[in-house]
Design a protein around this motif. Structure first.
Motif, PDB file in Angstrom:
ATOM      1  N   PRO A 188       5.286   3.051   9.227  1.00  0.00           N
ATOM      2  CA  PRO A 188       4.157   2.130   8.997  1.00  0.00           C
ATOM      3  C   PRO A 188       3.098   2.725   8.075  1.00  0.00           C
ATOM      4  O   PRO A 188       2.516   2.007   7.257  1.00  0.00           O
ATOM      5  N   LEU A 189       2.860   4.035   8.199  1.00  0.00           N
ATOM      6  CA  LEU A 189       1.889   4.674   7.301  1.00  0.00           C
ATOM      7  C   LEU A 189       2.362   4.619   5.853  1.00  0.00           C
ATOM      8  O   LEU A 189       1.566   4.384   4.939  1.00  0.00           O
ATOM      9  N   ALA A 190       3.660   4.831   5.643  1.00  0.00           N
ATOM     10  CA  ALA A 190       4.209   4.780   4.288  1.00  0.00           C
ATOM     11  C   ALA A 190       4.031   3.397   3.686  1.00  0.00           C
ATOM     12  O   ALA A 190       3.633   3.253   2.521  1.00  0.00           O
ATOM     13  N   VAL A 191       4.312   2.384   4.464  1.00  0.00           N
ATOM     14  CA  VAL A 191       4.176   0.999   3.974  1.00  0.00           C
ATOM     15  C   VAL A 191       2.718   0.670   3.689  1.00  0.00           C
ATOM     16  O   VAL A 191       2.387   0.078   2.645  1.00  0.00           O
ATOM     17  N   ASP A 192       1.829   1.047   4.592  1.00  0.00           N
ATOM     18  CA  ASP A 192       0.398   0.805   4.360  1.00  0.00           C
ATOM     19  C   ASP A 192      -0.091   1.559   3.127  1.00  0.00           C
ATOM     20  O   ASP A 192      -0.899   1.036   2.346  1.00  0.00           O
ATOM     21  N   LEU A 193       0.404   2.766   2.954  1.00  0.00           N
ATOM     22  CA  LEU A 193      -0.018   3.585   1.822  1.00  0.00           C
ATOM     23  C   LEU A 193       0.436   2.972   0.498  1.00  0.00           C
ATOM     24  O   LEU A 193      -0.348   2.880  -0.457  1.00  0.00           O
ATOM     25  N   ILE A 194       1.682   2.532   0.435  1.00  0.00           N
ATOM     26  CA  ILE A 194       2.181   1.875  -0.774  1.00  0.00           C
ATOM     27  C   ILE A 194       1.393   0.602  -1.060  1.00  0.00           C
ATOM     28  O   ILE A 194       1.029   0.308  -2.208  1.00  0.00           O
ATOM     29  N   ASP A 195       1.112  -0.141  -0.008  1.00  0.00           N
ATOM     30  CA  ASP A 195       0.342  -1.381  -0.158  1.00  0.00           C
ATOM     31  C   ASP A 195      -1.045  -1.083  -0.737  1.00  0.00           C
ATOM     32  O   ASP A 195      -1.507  -1.768  -1.659  1.00  0.00           O
ATOM     33  N   GLN A 196      -1.705  -0.051  -0.220  1.00  0.00           N
ATOM     34  CA  GLN A 196      -3.027   0.322  -0.714  1.00  0.00           C
ATOM     35  C   GLN A 196      -2.978   0.833  -2.152  1.00  0.00           C
ATOM     36  O   GLN A 196      -3.829   0.503  -2.972  1.00  0.00           O
ATOM     37  N   LEU A 197      -1.952   1.632  -2.462  1.00  0.00           N
ATOM     38  CA  LEU A 197      -1.810   2.148  -3.822  1.00  0.00           C
ATOM     39  C   LEU A 197      -1.588   1.018  -4.818  1.00  0.00           C
ATOM     40  O   LEU A 197      -2.173   1.000  -5.911  1.00  0.00           O
ATOM     41  N   LEU A 198      -0.754   0.057  -4.446  1.00  0.00           N
ATOM     42  CA  LEU A 198      -0.475  -1.065  -5.349  1.00  0.00           C
ATOM     43  C   LEU A 198      -1.702  -1.945  -5.555  1.00  0.00           C
ATOM     44  O   LEU A 198      -1.861  -2.561  -6.612  1.00  0.00           O
ATOM     45  N   LYS A 199      -2.566  -1.985  -4.545  1.00  0.00           N
ATOM     46  CA  LYS A 199      -3.785  -2.787  -4.658  1.00  0.00           C
ATOM     47  C   LYS A 199      -4.941  -2.008  -5.282  1.00  0.00           C
ATOM     48  O   LYS A 199      -6.039  -2.548  -5.453  1.00  0.00           O
ATOM     49  N   GLY A 200      -4.679  -0.731  -5.591  1.00  0.00           N
ATOM     50  CA  GLY A 200      -5.708   0.088  -6.222  1.00  0.00           C
ATOM     51  C   GLY A 200      -6.856   0.456  -5.310  1.00  0.00           C
ATOM     52  O   GLY A 200      -7.966   0.734  -5.772  1.00  0.00           O
ATOM     53  N   GLU A 201      -6.598   0.498  -4.013  1.00  0.00           N
ATOM     54  CA  GLU A 201      -7.660   0.799  -3.052  1.00  0.00           C
ATOM     55  C   GLU A 201      -7.865   2.311  -2.908  1.00  0.00           C
ATOM     56  O   GLU A 201      -6.948   3.102  -3.115  1.00  0.00           O
TER      57      GLU A 201
END
Length: 379
Positions: free
Chosen positions: A288-301
């Motif tokens: 779940p951390l990996a998925v959240d991290l990718i999601d945040q990176l793709l959103k530029g957060e």
């Protein structure tokens, strides 16, 4: 007049349906693609994590491409290149070889693809982030578990009567294996320096393969005339392979041996009194951390939990240059005293798997299921 109005109404309905269908196609085409690249599915945990990450990514609206390289370095590079050509915006990679995969990773980064190194470091400063557990601490806990079982400071072991110890490292192409060894040596080396421990064999196990570990341990036992007092092995698979060789010489449960991952087979070996210690890395938190991290990176957060580490300190190699952003989860030692609470009661492994082949009257009580699971089991 009425017929014209009716015809117009039908046309408008059909037109709106076509627009809706076109909108659905556009939305489907607009889905951002994320690739998953796994070194292998022979290792027990990887397929489970692939299934979980795929679901979590799809729940967030991503289209998922997934590949498994079957321990083939070139194939993994080709698969990564192929996913980049299919338009992935990000990749989560479990590297077979942290050095060799950097070729494909650098090309992916040049194409604007964000790369997350998942639980195995990719030796490239071009990765967006590295997510893993505290791998040096894994090694420390493995060594401490074995030394505790030996009662290393109890007076029996001296320079005149040293512990004859075997080191079984993991795959030499996996940077984690290097970090495990670093932690192991932090604990072991003072005893080696004082003569209380004699390292009689030091081998690395290609592909973390249990069969390789079995053969290596058979050869070591033959060379040492079965005079072995302890084994520091770097994961459950290699430990269980080594245990087959020890068992053949009636040394299983006599010679302390470490593992890692708190696998079902590893924990079953612990409750049987064979494997001494494993290390729990709760992968339920990692995916779940990996998925959240990718999601945040793709959103530029901004991601404040990420910290910068030099490649030299992550590889234990001063020649490595550059730095990466990383996040490390904690680990915990599992042994016969706490395996029930940490692994079984927590639901990390099932009761039936851990206590397989253990007589009913020697098992602890079956843990209570959560309410939802209990209702489902009863229905």
């Amino acid at each position: 007049m009425h017929r014209k109005l009716a015809r117009l109404a039908v046309i408008l309905v059909v037109f709106s349906m076509v627009l809706g269908m076109a909108g659905s196609v556009v939305r489907a085409q607009d889905k951002i693609k994320v690739g998953l690249s796994f070194s292998d599915f022979a290792t027990e945990r990887w397929k489970n994590e692939e299934i979980l990450m795929r679901k979590l990514l799809e729940d967030k609206g991503y289209e998922v491409l997934s590949q498994e390289a079957n321990h083939d370095v070139k194939l993994q590079n080709d698969q990564i290149d192929n996913m980049v050509s299919q338009g992935v915006a990000a990749l989560i990679i479990v590297a077979e070889d942290g050095d060799a995969v950097s070729t494909a990773v650098n090309s992916a980064a040049d194409a604007g693809v964000l790369v997350l190194a998942y639980d195995r470091l990719i030796k490239s400063p071009n990765i967006a982030a590295y997510l893993s557990f505290n791998n040096v601490e894994v090694g420390r806990q493995q060594a401490l578990g074995v030394l505790t079982a030996l009662d290393i400071d109890g007076g029996e072991w001296t320079a005149d009567n040293p512990v004859k110890l075997v080191k079984l490292g993991g795959s030499p192409t996996d940077n984690n294996a290097i970090l495990f060894r670093k932690g192991q040596d932090e604990v072991l080396q003072p005893y080696v320096d004082s003569g209380v421990i004699e390292v009689v064999a030091d081998q690395w196990v290609d592909n973390w393969d249990a069969v390789n570990a079995l053969k290596i341990m058979e050869n070591i036992l033959t060379a040492q005339g079965n005079e072995i007092d302890a084994v520091v092995a770097s994961n459950d698979g290699t430990a269980l392979g080594a245990l087959q060789a020890l068992k053949a010489q009636e040394l299983a449960g006599v010679v302390p041996i470490s593992g890692q991952d708190a696998t079902a087979d590893g924990c079953n070996s612990i409750v049987k009194g064979e494997l001494t210690v494993s290390i729990l890395k709760d992968i339920r938190n990692l995916s779940p951390l990996a998925v959240d991290l990718i999601d945040q990176l793709l959103k530029g957060e901004d991601i404040p939990d990420l910290q910068e580490y030099t490649m030299a300190e992550l590889t234990n190699d001063d020649t490595q240059e550059g730095s990466v952003m990383a996040y490390f989860l904690p680990v915990v030692q599992v042994n016969a005293d706490n395996v029930y609470d940490l692994v079984v009661a927590s639901g990390f492994q099932s009761y039936d798997d851990v206590y397989r082949d253990i007589p009913e009257d020697e098992r602890p009580p079956r843990p209570a299921l959560p309410t939802a699971e209990a209702t489902e089991a009863a229905s």
